[in-house]
Scaffold this motif. Sequence first.
Motif, PDB file in Angstrom:
ATOM      1  N   UNK A  33      20.239   8.366 -71.977  1.00 24.76           N
ATOM      2  CA  UNK A  33      19.352   9.242 -71.682  1.00 24.76           C
ATOM      3  C   UNK A  33      18.512   9.612 -73.066  1.00 24.76           C
ATOM      4  N   UNK A  34      19.259   9.602 -74.245  1.00 24.74           N
ATOM      5  CA  UNK A  34      18.590   9.897 -75.448  1.00 24.74           C
ATOM      6  C   UNK A  34      17.489   8.875 -75.714  1.00 24.74           C
ATOM      7  N   UNK A  35      17.831   7.648 -75.502  1.00 27.45           N
ATOM      8  CA  UNK A  35      17.000   6.286 -75.940  1.00 27.45           C
ATOM      9  C   UNK A  35      15.764   6.478 -74.949  1.00 27.45           C
ATOM     10  N   UNK A  36      15.814   6.743 -73.704  1.00 28.64           N
ATOM     11  CA  UNK A  36      14.927   6.809 -72.695  1.00 28.64           C
ATOM     12  C   UNK A  36      13.786   8.000 -73.100  1.00 28.64           C
ATOM     13  N   UNK A  37      14.406   9.375 -73.467  1.00 27.09           N
ATOM     14  CA  UNK A  37      13.669  10.298 -73.940  1.00 27.09           C
ATOM     15  C   UNK A  37      12.927   9.926 -75.332  1.00 27.09           C
ATOM     16  N   UNK A  42       7.685   8.617 -77.697  1.00 28.78           N
ATOM     17  CA  UNK A  42       6.990   7.792 -78.562  1.00 28.78           C
ATOM     18  C   UNK A  42       5.655   7.366 -77.638  1.00 28.78           C
ATOM     19  N   UNK A  43       5.931   7.097 -76.166  1.00 24.51           N
ATOM     20  CA  UNK A  43       4.684   6.724 -75.542  1.00 24.51           C
ATOM     21  C   UNK A  43       3.657   7.892 -75.491  1.00 24.51           C
ATOM     22  N   UNK A  44       4.231   9.210 -75.603  1.00 28.47           N
ATOM     23  CA  UNK A  44       3.243  10.336 -75.651  1.00 28.47           C
ATOM     24  C   UNK A  44       2.482  10.248 -76.736  1.00 28.47           C
ATOM     25  N   UNK A  45       3.111  10.122 -78.096  1.00 27.16           N
ATOM     26  CA  UNK A  45       2.537  10.008 -79.352  1.00 27.16           C
ATOM     27  C   UNK A  45       1.492   9.096 -79.629  1.00 27.16           C
ATOM     28  N   UNK A  46       1.786   7.651 -78.936  1.00 30.18           N
ATOM     29  CA  UNK A  46       0.982   6.520 -78.694  1.00 30.18           C
ATOM     30  C   UNK A  46      -0.530   6.542 -77.994  1.00 30.18           C
ATOM     31  N   UNK A  70      13.804  13.137 -82.807  1.00 32.03           N
ATOM     32  CA  UNK A  70      13.153  11.786 -82.712  1.00 32.03           C
ATOM     33  C   UNK A  70      13.625  11.154 -84.139  1.00 32.03           C
ATOM     34  N   UNK A  71      13.966  12.059 -85.184  1.00 30.89           N
ATOM     35  CA  UNK A  71      14.073  11.455 -86.452  1.00 30.89           C
ATOM     36  C   UNK A  71      15.329  11.332 -87.163  1.00 30.89           C
ATOM     37  N   UNK A  78      20.783  14.993 -76.085  1.00 28.99           N
ATOM     38  CA  UNK A  78      19.535  14.592 -75.534  1.00 28.99           C
ATOM     39  C   UNK A  78      18.675  16.152 -75.284  1.00 28.99           C
ATOM     40  N   UNK A  79      17.472  15.943 -74.954  1.00 25.37           N
ATOM     41  CA  UNK A  79      16.807  17.033 -74.722  1.00 25.37           C
ATOM     42  C   UNK A  79      16.884  17.573 -73.417  1.00 25.37           C
ATOM     43  N   UNK A  80      16.970  18.895 -73.156  1.00 25.74           N
ATOM     44  CA  UNK A  80      17.245  19.517 -72.138  1.00 25.74           C
ATOM     45  C   UNK A  80      16.404  19.274 -70.928  1.00 25.74           C
TER      46      UNK A  80
END
Length: 259
Positions: A33-37, A42-46, A70-71, A78-80
């Motif tokens: 889940x963490x990896x997916x989030x 990263x998609x939003x950032x790009x 992220x860092x 994971x994010x809520x």
Amino acid sequence: MRNIANYASAKMRRDLNDLICENAHMSKDVRTLRSEQQNYIDGIKERTGKSYSAIARAIGVAPSTIVRFMDDAASSHSLSAKTMEKLKVVFDLPNVSTPNIEHLLYSEPVALAGSIQAGVWQDTGLFTPQAPPEYIMIAPDERYPGVRRWAFRVRGDSMDKLYPDGTIVVAVSFFDLCRQPKTGDKVIAIRKEHGLEEATLKEIEMLDDGSVALWPRSTNPRFSQAIIINNTIDENIPDDGCHGDYRIEALVIQSIRRE
């Protein structure tokens, strides 16, 4: 008794093994889940060009919420679901022009330096670096990055067609802008006499002969004539600080008022 002890020991080992397997399975789900989030953010950032901290501010959470997630490679959380929902609402609305929520959520303190009213004289120093007693919170203005802003409360009706009594106007100094006023600008003009200042709000017109007209926009017939500032210097008038002296101090860039 030994058989009972062996049975209990074996059962404890099985229970412990089941618990370890269960935790390993849960950790694997969290890691997935963490990896997916992270991939989603990263998609939003790009797509938007925003930094992690800007993405966080855009959804109204602390920058560290996204930056650390992220860092920080050592973290395993994971994010809520609530945070993910905010991200989707702000960044995934299809075919909708998303408002700049970042600017709505992030505001800056601006000094409320005083009042502006034609005919009212006050001590000099409206645009001084001294700390005023009051501040208001206003969203940043990307047109004037790094330029100090000042807020003033409008009193009276000398400009009430544009700025009714009680309106707060936000202004920047022409000195800081490094440009001259131009026709159509809404400006704060200062008339200085006998050590006092009268601050007035006007619309400026640059005349062909180089003079400047300061126009009131008022419903009051008393304020119907422009103030003309000539570009000539009368050498017969001593420069002793006792005669009227106008200067164009600031450009109005924003107003806040009730509808």
